[in-house]
Motif scaffolding. Structure first.
Motif, PDB file in Angstrom:
ATOM      1  N   LYS A 176      54.375  55.067 -10.505  1.00  0.00           N
ATOM      2  CA  LYS A 176      55.320  54.006 -10.823  1.00  0.00           C
ATOM      3  C   LYS A 176      56.344  53.882  -9.716  1.00  0.00           C
ATOM      4  O   LYS A 176      56.425  54.718  -8.823  1.00  0.00           O
ATOM      5  N   LEU A 177      57.102  52.816  -9.797  1.00  0.00           N
ATOM      6  CA  LEU A 177      58.271  52.682  -8.928  1.00  0.00           C
ATOM      7  C   LEU A 177      59.466  53.179  -9.718  1.00  0.00           C
ATOM      8  O   LEU A 177      59.674  52.799 -10.869  1.00  0.00           O
ATOM      9  N   THR A 178      60.243  54.052  -9.113  1.00  0.00           N
ATOM     10  CA  THR A 178      61.416  54.570  -9.795  1.00  0.00           C
ATOM     11  C   THR A 178      62.529  53.531  -9.757  1.00  0.00           C
ATOM     12  O   THR A 178      62.408  52.491  -9.123  1.00  0.00           O
ATOM     13  N   HIS A 179      63.633  53.855 -10.422  1.00  0.00           N
ATOM     14  CA  HIS A 179      64.751  52.916 -10.457  1.00  0.00           C
ATOM     15  C   HIS A 179      65.300  52.615  -9.068  1.00  0.00           C
ATOM     16  O   HIS A 179      65.892  51.576  -8.832  1.00  0.00           O
ATOM     17  N   SER A 180      65.062  53.531  -8.126  1.00  0.00           N
ATOM     18  CA  SER A 180      65.557  53.317  -6.761  1.00  0.00           C
ATOM     19  C   SER A 180      64.551  52.573  -5.891  1.00  0.00           C
ATOM     20  O   SER A 180      64.812  52.298  -4.731  1.00  0.00           O
ATOM     21  N   GLY A 181      63.371  52.250  -6.488  1.00  0.00           N
ATOM     22  CA  GLY A 181      62.337  51.550  -5.737  1.00  0.00           C
ATOM     23  C   GLY A 181      61.353  52.479  -5.059  1.00  0.00           C
ATOM     24  O   GLY A 181      60.444  52.027  -4.369  1.00  0.00           O
ATOM     25  N   ALA A 182      61.503  53.798  -5.228  1.00  0.00           N
ATOM     26  CA  ALA A 182      60.612  54.761  -4.603  1.00  0.00           C
ATOM     27  C   ALA A 182      59.297  54.837  -5.365  1.00  0.00           C
ATOM     28  O   ALA A 182      59.275  54.720  -6.584  1.00  0.00           O
ATOM     29  N   ARG A 183      58.204  55.067  -4.624  1.00  0.00           N
ATOM     30  CA  ARG A 183      56.917  55.250  -5.272  1.00  0.00           C
ATOM     31  C   ARG A 183      56.851  56.655  -5.840  1.00  0.00           C
ATOM     32  O   ARG A 183      57.380  57.597  -5.272  1.00  0.00           O
ATOM     33  N   SER A 184      56.182  56.793  -6.971  1.00  0.00           N
ATOM     34  CA  SER A 184      56.031  58.109  -7.572  1.00  0.00           C
ATOM     35  C   SER A 184      54.691  58.185  -8.295  1.00  0.00           C
ATOM     36  O   SER A 184      54.427  57.379  -9.187  1.00  0.00           O
ATOM     37  N   PHE A 185      53.837  59.132  -7.867  1.00  0.00           N
ATOM     38  CA  PHE A 185      52.551  59.330  -8.523  1.00  0.00           C
ATOM     39  C   PHE A 185      52.729  60.261  -9.718  1.00  0.00           C
ATOM     40  O   PHE A 185      53.634  61.092  -9.737  1.00  0.00           O
TER      41      PHE A 185
ATOM     42  N   PRO B   7      50.687  53.319  -7.430  1.00  0.00           N
ATOM     43  CA  PRO B   7      51.854  52.428  -7.350  1.00  0.00           C
ATOM     44  C   PRO B   7      51.762  51.547  -6.107  1.00  0.00           C
ATOM     45  O   PRO B   7      51.197  51.941  -5.092  1.00  0.00           O
ATOM     46  N   GLU B   8      52.293  50.351  -6.206  1.00  0.00           N
ATOM     47  CA  GLU B   8      52.195  49.380  -5.116  1.00  0.00           C
ATOM     48  C   GLU B   8      52.929  49.869  -3.863  1.00  0.00           C
ATOM     49  O   GLU B   8      53.952  50.547  -3.948  1.00  0.00           O
ATOM     50  N   LEU B   9      52.374  49.500  -2.713  1.00  0.00           N
ATOM     51  CA  LEU B   9      53.058  49.757  -1.450  1.00  0.00           C
ATOM     52  C   LEU B   9      54.162  48.711  -1.291  1.00  0.00           C
ATOM     53  O   LEU B   9      53.917  47.522  -1.437  1.00  0.00           O
TER      54      LEU B   9
ATOM     55  N   HIS C 284      45.326  51.403   3.472  1.00  0.00           N
ATOM     56  CA  HIS C 284      44.151  51.245   2.603  1.00  0.00           C
ATOM     57  C   HIS C 284      42.874  51.685   3.309  1.00  0.00           C
ATOM     58  O   HIS C 284      42.025  52.365   2.707  1.00  0.00           O
ATOM     59  N   LEU C 285      42.726  51.336   4.586  1.00  0.00           N
ATOM     60  CA  LEU C 285      41.537  51.745   5.338  1.00  0.00           C
ATOM     61  C   LEU C 285      41.474  53.263   5.473  1.00  0.00           C
ATOM     62  O   LEU C 285      40.397  53.865   5.361  1.00  0.00           O
ATOM     63  N   GLY C 286      42.643  53.887   5.703  1.00  0.00           N
ATOM     64  CA  GLY C 286      42.688  55.338   5.797  1.00  0.00           C
ATOM     65  C   GLY C 286      42.285  56.011   4.502  1.00  0.00           C
ATOM     66  O   GLY C 286      41.517  56.978   4.501  1.00  0.00           O
ATOM     67  N   HIS C 287      42.782  55.481   3.384  1.00  0.00           N
ATOM     68  CA  HIS C 287      42.441  56.062   2.086  1.00  0.00           C
ATOM     69  C   HIS C 287      40.964  55.892   1.754  1.00  0.00           C
ATOM     70  O   HIS C 287      40.306  56.819   1.259  1.00  0.00           O
TER      71      HIS C 287
ATOM     72  N   GLU D  41      59.888  57.207   1.093  1.00  0.00           N
ATOM     73  CA  GLU D  41      59.451  58.159   0.069  1.00  0.00           C
ATOM     74  C   GLU D  41      57.942  58.367   0.027  1.00  0.00           C
ATOM     75  O   GLU D  41      57.404  58.846  -0.979  1.00  0.00           O
ATOM     76  N   THR D  42      57.226  58.005   1.097  1.00  0.00           N
ATOM     77  CA  THR D  42      55.768  58.135   1.093  1.00  0.00           C
ATOM     78  C   THR D  42      55.331  59.570   0.833  1.00  0.00           C
ATOM     79  O   THR D  42      54.440  59.816   0.016  1.00  0.00           O
ATOM     80  N   LEU D  43      55.940  60.527   1.507  1.00  0.00           N
ATOM     81  CA  LEU D  43      55.569  61.930   1.319  1.00  0.00           C
ATOM     82  C   LEU D  43      56.083  62.468  -0.009  1.00  0.00           C
ATOM     83  O   LEU D  43      55.337  63.107  -0.760  1.00  0.00           O
ATOM     84  N   THR D  44      57.337  62.195  -0.315  1.00  0.00           N
ATOM     85  CA  THR D  44      57.916  62.756  -1.546  1.00  0.00           C
ATOM     86  C   THR D  44      57.284  62.179  -2.800  1.00  0.00           C
ATOM     87  O   THR D  44      57.349  62.801  -3.859  1.00  0.00           O
TER      88      THR D  44
END
Length: 196
Positions: A9-18, A90-92, A104-107, A186-189
């Motif tokens: 999801k996207l957190t309240h701060s807009g960060a991606r979170s798996f 979650p969306e990029l 996407h190509l890398g994944h 926040e890609t890594l976190t």
């Protein structure tokens, strides 16, 4: 058709979170791939048959350990693909279109190689007439009859696919670090354990 939900999801701060399941798949497979790769490199490239009884025994042990660990990825990748089919990531966000395409190509390259590498190893062992152990608990059936004439080509295919997988994994890690330390996003976190 089952409803597709998000892996994160996207957190309240807009960060991606798996979510925790996705994170567990990610890190478990990362560890298994790197450990199996290292043992495979040691057994396949550093040791040789016929040099001495001790080295031959060590090579057989290392290759069997490599297969026993690596075969687990066959089951994990199937489970991971099923999970992802019903739980979208979650969306990029805040990323140029070209970077989204590269991501996407890398994944997809990573997923393709996570399937191709163990399958090529499975085919290699099958053509050589060897058993394929899974964590020392059971063996999986051979993909086909013993075919020594085919084995050298499958050995070569497994070798190059394994190196390609390592390069993609290393590239994946480098770009994650680049996002963290240079882009400071926040890609890594998003794939680390949640800090509350």
């Amino acid at each position: 058709m089952a409803q597709t939900t998000h892996i994160g999801k996207l957190t309240h701060s807009g960060a991606r979170s798996f979510n925790p399941v996705s994170k567990a798949f990610h890190w478990l497979m990362a560890v298994i791939i790197l450990v199996a790769w290292g043992i495979g490199y040691y057994g396949g490239g550093m040791l040789h048959y016929g040099v001495s009884d001790a080295e031959t025994a060590q090579k057989i042990w290392a290759i069997n350990l490599h297969k026993s660990i690596a075969t687990t990825t066959l089951f994990l990748i199937v489970a991971r693909i099923i999970w992802r089919a019903y739980h979208r990531p979650p969306e990029l966000t805040d990323m140029p279109a070209i970077m989204k395409l590269a991501t996407h190509l890398g994944h997809w390259s990573l997923y393709l190689l996570m399937i191709a590498v163990p399958l090529s190893g499975w085919a290699n062992s099958s053509s050589a007439g060897y058993k394929i152990p899974v964590l020392g608990l059971f063996t999986i059936p051979q993909l086909g009859p013993k075919n020594p004439a085919l084995t050298p080509y499958l050995v070569e295919a497994h070798f190059y696919l394994s190196w390609a997988l390592l390069l993609v994994v290393v590239g994946h890690a480098v770009f994650a670090l680049k996002h963290h330390f240079i882009d400071k996003d926040e890609t890594l976190t998003s794939m680390l354990p949640k800090q509350d």
